[in-house]
Design a protein around this motif. Structure first.
Motif, short mmCIF file in Angstrom:
data_model
loop_
_atom_site.label_atom_id
_atom_site.label_comp_id
_atom_site.label_asym_id
_atom_site.label_seq_id
_atom_site.Cartn_x
_atom_site.Cartn_y
_atom_site.Cartn_z
N THR A 37 0.67 -1.82 0.01
CA THR A 37 -0.24 -0.21 -0.27
C THR A 37 0.77 1.33 0.28
OG1 THR A 37 0.09 0.01 2.47
CG2 THR A 37 -1.82 -1.10 1.24
N ASP A 94 1.84 5.53 1.38
CA ASP A 94 1.79 6.12 2.41
C ASP A 94 0.47 7.45 2.42
OD1 ASP A 94 2.79 7.80 0.68
OD2 ASP A 94 4.41 8.37 2.12
N THR A 95 -0.54 7.67 0.92
CA THR A 95 -0.69 8.82 0.73
C THR A 95 -2.45 8.41 1.33
OG1 THR A 95 -1.46 7.15 -1.32
CG2 THR A 95 -0.02 9.40 -1.49
N GLU A 132 -2.36 7.88 4.09
CA GLU A 132 -2.82 8.16 5.99
C GLU A 132 -2.93 9.29 6.61
OE1 GLU A 132 1.91 7.85 6.26
OE2 GLU A 132 2.04 6.21 5.88
N ASN A 163 -9.08 10.52 5.45
CA ASN A 163 -9.55 10.67 4.37
C ASN A 163 -10.04 8.53 3.89
OD1 ASN A 163 -8.18 10.55 2.25
ND2 ASN A 163 -6.57 8.76 1.69
N ARG A 177 -1.17 15.76 0.03
CA ARG A 177 -0.79 14.28 -0.81
C ARG A 177 -2.30 14.37 -1.84
NH1 ARG A 177 2.47 11.25 1.77
NH2 ARG A 177 3.26 11.46 -0.47
N HIS A 194 -9.78 10.02 -3.48
CA HIS A 194 -9.29 10.41 -1.85
C HIS A 194 -10.04 11.54 -0.98
CE1 HIS A 194 -5.32 8.21 -1.62
NE2 HIS A 194 -5.30 8.27 -2.74
N ARG A 218 4.00 -0.90 2.82
CA ARG A 218 3.56 0.74 3.01
C ARG A 218 4.33 1.43 2.61
NH1 ARG A 218 -1.16 4.02 5.39
NH2 ARG A 218 -2.09 2.20 5.02
N SER A 223 6.70 4.51 0.18
CA SER A 223 6.66 6.12 1.03
C SER A 223 6.83 6.67 -0.39
CB SER A 223 8.15 6.25 1.06
OG SER A 223 7.85 7.61 1.50
N PRO A 260 8.62 9.68 7.35
CA PRO A 260 6.69 10.45 8.31
C PRO A 260 6.26 10.82 7.42
CG PRO A 260 8.21 9.67 10.44
CD PRO A 260 9.21 9.84 9.05
N THR A 261 5.02 11.52 7.59
CA THR A 261 4.97 12.78 6.52
C THR A 261 5.30 13.99 7.62
OG1 THR A 261 2.84 11.42 5.81
CG2 THR A 261 2.23 13.82 5.98
#
Lengths: 464, 464, 464
Positions: free
Chosen positions: A168, A170-171, A173, A177, A279, A301, A397, A399, A439-440
């Motif tokens: 999957t 990271d978008t 996250e 969402n 994102r 999204h 997941r 990135s 991380p984001t």
């Protein structure tokens, strides 16, 4: 009867004179290495190494669903135990289509003689045969592993021993969402649909200058544009830098993952407020049905970050429908197609398979050229990073780097604004790509820090 | 698996016995030298040396018109400056169809990236590229010169250096004449449509004896019939001589110009009044879309001479419609087609491409045979006069010989009336063909004089 | 561009592992020896040696009927004198389709030039030609002999010198019997339709267990099943033995005659009353239109013996319609097809031509296997009895063995009921096949006598 070969210009000859269509009737073959996807073709075998979406979960109701993927006729179903099965479409007994099969508590039963197949291809029952018959153990029905995720059914059609983990991105996250799945069928080759995403210039013309209100007005200016391969060796981003107004600029990265996945940043106007690293607005796979038919499967999204004014409409999203591209399917009349052409018209009309040998590419096609080169390197196995065994071993997941950043950067008299746009675009994209895997929140801070540095440099440059 | 060849009669063998369909299953190929018209084929290259109509002016509205001509996909448009352009259909940038293009003040703009093409193939703008880009100068979009005349758009698709002048025909010179354009699509090869015009016998059966009221009753008698090549070497006429009633005979010449133009004389009853050299009722080109689809483009003529009782109806004439052949298109139901067959049914049903090798021709097919021979000589370059460089150098208004002449010639007991018909027919046609190139009034006088001479001869013969 | 061959398991390799669709993508060709039927093919030439039904009498109205049989385009008509003609479809003059011809007092007239053809292919008139023209005598139009029988038009399309007599079957002899004709088109090869009749197991699943009420419930039990070639060497029967209830058993023989005729026994519940040797409920030929389209032509039988409760409905029987299989044509919606699949769906969806090489056959496919073997021996001329010159010389009414027999045979504790079923089935079928050629009443008596003997044996066995 001898037929004269068509007259074609020879290499090194001069540009044709006016009204010289007669000398330009030569044809060329499509690019089979990238466009053919049947069993045994280089691109077909490459694509089969990745999990591919093949239908929406909501399409699996009480009856089987006939699907065609990578030139293979299949049938998908959801049995009474909740298992999703994807089987070769024709019964291995006598060939009757399993689209007329009976979905059972476990597996799918052919309606002709009642043979029952499990999702893994096991033959559970051959009821006309003697209960002691060893027939069931002598063969297996063709089947592929399936995985349901966020309303889409994914299938792995490659060699079993090469099956990668389902990954999957990271978008997903972003806080709050929601992913809403959709699909859109196109009667043309997959590549011309997919490469459209690495061609941001078309948005300027097709969607704004010509199409009117298909996108916010800021899209109507030619961006300062560049393209960059991602460090993981498995794709590329475009870097599109635009001025929104006298006070504000906008840096956008859209990402294509080999072979056929793309992440699209925000599709609604994000306003003038300064925002970093927002994102994806949508993501999709362009999945070949066969060489001349393709279906796009993906999600829109829904979250406050990419849709601050809640412009999206979930009710318009589903099979053959998407709010962002409402009406842009085969359902339009020819008159509407001619008066309001959109992506569907420009892509499908490039012929069933676009013929690369007849193109005249410009500098604005650099993204398309890069994408084709990456795909060609991949299928030729010149780039091991493009294959899932190198990419999907350590994480599930991934990135990614799709993002929009809105910045307050006033226009200044006497300064080349396109140079300014390019500089900020590079700064933002450097920060985004360099922070991949973080991380984001960390990445957003890295972008902000990099922008701050750029502002300081600009101020210093002004003083000089 | 060996497959036995179909059983076919050998040359020299006897006529098959009754119920011998089994021995007549052999097939044959169509006549590719005359029927294939794609780029590089003998007939295709020959046809391309002539201006060909490709659409009606009225079809060029605010959006481009997709057309297919001689197996090439094209698009026609009328730009804001009044220039008609005919371009290769697929954008030379990335292949998107220009049928979705934007008609501009000058030229046609592709909707995908906004490239602007002029009618001569020049690239006027590549807006995504730098203004200083030399890209525009490195190539040209495929285009053909177009010419509008009397409501039809003509295009020249041959080698540019061989482009002939656009020629017109003297049939338009009738006082008060109006030309009303039309087009009719047929899903079959061009030749079987075109050669129907040199087959006047079909009118007797299809249009009168079987079809009932498709034509005036006088058509229902078998004419005294002959065929003659025209002196310019570029076509032929038929000479059809009929008795209208006990007092009146009728001599008709219909003209086929190589390769695909035909002039049809009056299509309404011209009455019993003596009339000399009345001209065309309609004219048309049978233009191949490809080997198995053709569109007829032409005009109906409206003037008091060919339509003395004003039977024509302009409102029925246009795209896929013509008053003379109302309803005789693909729009009929199958039941109507079976109960009231017309030209459309008999031509289209000869197979997608009629197979000459399976025909059994009679003396009444002499016109068809002559036309095929002339076409074959032309494409083999055995007849230089059939090529436009020999025909169109000195004049732009060609003198033609299509005409009807109605004469008072009473039947006389004891005289072979068919011999009389043939004699007058020869006399009239001699005068018509010999006077080619003269003004209309002069030619009419020549016909009259020749008829007078024939009457004197007849009277003298009677006395003997 | 090298394309890797599909991966297929090698002979002797292991059964594929679960989810191994990737290794089962190999394809195979259809069985051309049995499935191809065009002129000159082995099966096509074999089929042409038999009279084949091609339309219903009621379809011959005032206009010709275009038909396609064994890959030949034909036209059928009924002229004013009551003669049925079947001609090659395209006029031998210039190729126009005779489906637009005019049915005349004698023969069929082409609408284009009025040529008149008689049913035997003679050219009766060429009206545009001189009356003294010998043209009519120089050739013949392709034609086949036709024969009308019980509402169907039969045609013989083989070599004229091999034409067999038109034969009928003894199944029409039942008192008060009426034959009601029908036809049903299928877009698939003929063989997969025909062999369905020698596969009684499909009825258990498709028509009862899955299809619900398509057949009486007794069909829903797996029969004790066997297959036997008939003594005339020209076909086979299946022997299906079922228990109807605790008191009653039911022995059924259905017969396939080479190449494409089948006789189906009763299709309605015959009740519990003891009945011997009741005959056909329907009969049909599966006639190829071409390799991938077939039309079934046949009759439903109406008499008190096979329909004691008068369940049949004549009003539902005709072109594209049959009471027994109401709605089971192409006219169903896809949703209905999926929810209520029937013969049409299972047969047509085996692909346009079923691919035998991909099948996995079981013991229950023994009838299909036997039928294919008999057909293969026939086309290879290994079995002279399968050809009409051996079969149709001495009689025109063939003795056949299709039948149902209902018997009172109570279940008995401790006795293997399937063994009992098999024993009675063999007894009945022996009597039926051994008495072929005898009058119906004689055969019925033979069956009864044989059953009596079997009962005596059973009682004796019980005592032992």
């Amino acid at each position: 009867m001898p037929v004269m070969p068509p007259v074609v210009p020879q290499p090194g000859t001069e540009r044709p004179k006016p009204y010289s269509g007669y000398f330009q009737r030569g044809t060329s073959v499509a690019d089979p290495e990238l466009t053919q996807i049947g069993p045994g073709t280089p691109m077909g075998e490459y694509m089969r190494r990745f999990w591919q979406p093949v239908c929406l979960s909501g399409q699996l109701t009480g009856v089987p669903l006939a699907i065609r993927v990578l030139s293979e006729d299949l049938v998908a179903y959801l049995d009474g135990a909740g298992t999703v099965g994807v089987l070769h479409r024709h019964c291995s007994h006598r060939g009757t289509s399993l689209e007329y099969g009976i979905v059972s508590e476990r597996g799918l039963r052919c309606c002709y003689h009642g043979w029952l197949f499990d999702a893994d291809g096991s033959i559970l029952e051959t009821p006309g045969e003697s209960p002691s018959s060893p027939l069931k153990e002598t063969f297996r029905h063709g089947s592929y592993p399936a995985h349901e995720y966020e309303g889409l059914i994914f299938v792995y059609m490659g060699p079993p021993e090469e099956r990668p983990p389902f990954v999957t991105y990271d978008t997903a996250e972003v806080a709050g969402n929601a992913l809403v799945p959709f699909s859109l069928a196109h009667p043309c080759n997959w590549l011309q649909i997919h490469e459209n995403h690495m061609d941001p210039v078309h948005s300027v013309f097709l969607h704004v200058q010509i199409g009117g209100d298909q996108l916010p007005r800021a899209w109507g200016e030619l961006p300062v544009l560049s393209f960059r391969e991602t460090d993981d060796g498995a794709g590329m981003v475009y870097i599109s830098n635009r001025r929104k107004d006298d006070e504000t600029i906008w840096v956008r990265n859209q990402q294509a993952h080999l072979p056929n996945f793309v992440q699209i940043a925000g599709i609604f106007d994000l306003g003038r407020q300064e925002r970093y690293f927002t994102r994806a607005g949508m993501e999709w796979w362009t999945v070949p049905n066969d060489d001349t038919h393709s279906t796009v499967f993906g999600w829109r999204h829904f979250n406050d970050e990419v849709d601050p004014r809640h412009e999206g409409c979930r009710d318009l999203i589903g099979v053959e429908s998407c709010d962002h591209i409402a009406g842009r399917t085969h359902t339009n009349t020819y008159e509407t197609q001619q008066r309001e052409p959109g992506d569907w018209e420009v892509l499908v009309s490039q012929r069933p398979i676009a013929i690369h040998g007849l193109e005249h590419l410009g500098t604005t096609d650099a993204g398309v050229v890069m994408l084709r080169r990456l795909l060609r390197q991949a299928v030729r196995k010149e780039n091991p990073s493009a294959w899932p065994d190198r990419r999907f071993t350590k994480t599930t997941r991934l990135s990614t780097s799709v993002q929009d950043t809105t910045l307050s950067v006033p226009m200044r008299p006497g300064v080349d604004d396109r140079e300014v746009l390019g500089r900020y675009g590079t700064a933002v994209t450097d920060a985004v790509l360099d922070s991949a895997g973080q991380p984001t929140s960390e990445r957003r801070a890295r972008v902000e820090a990099r922008v701050l540095l750029e502002r300081q440099n600009s101020t210093r440059a002004d003083r000089v």
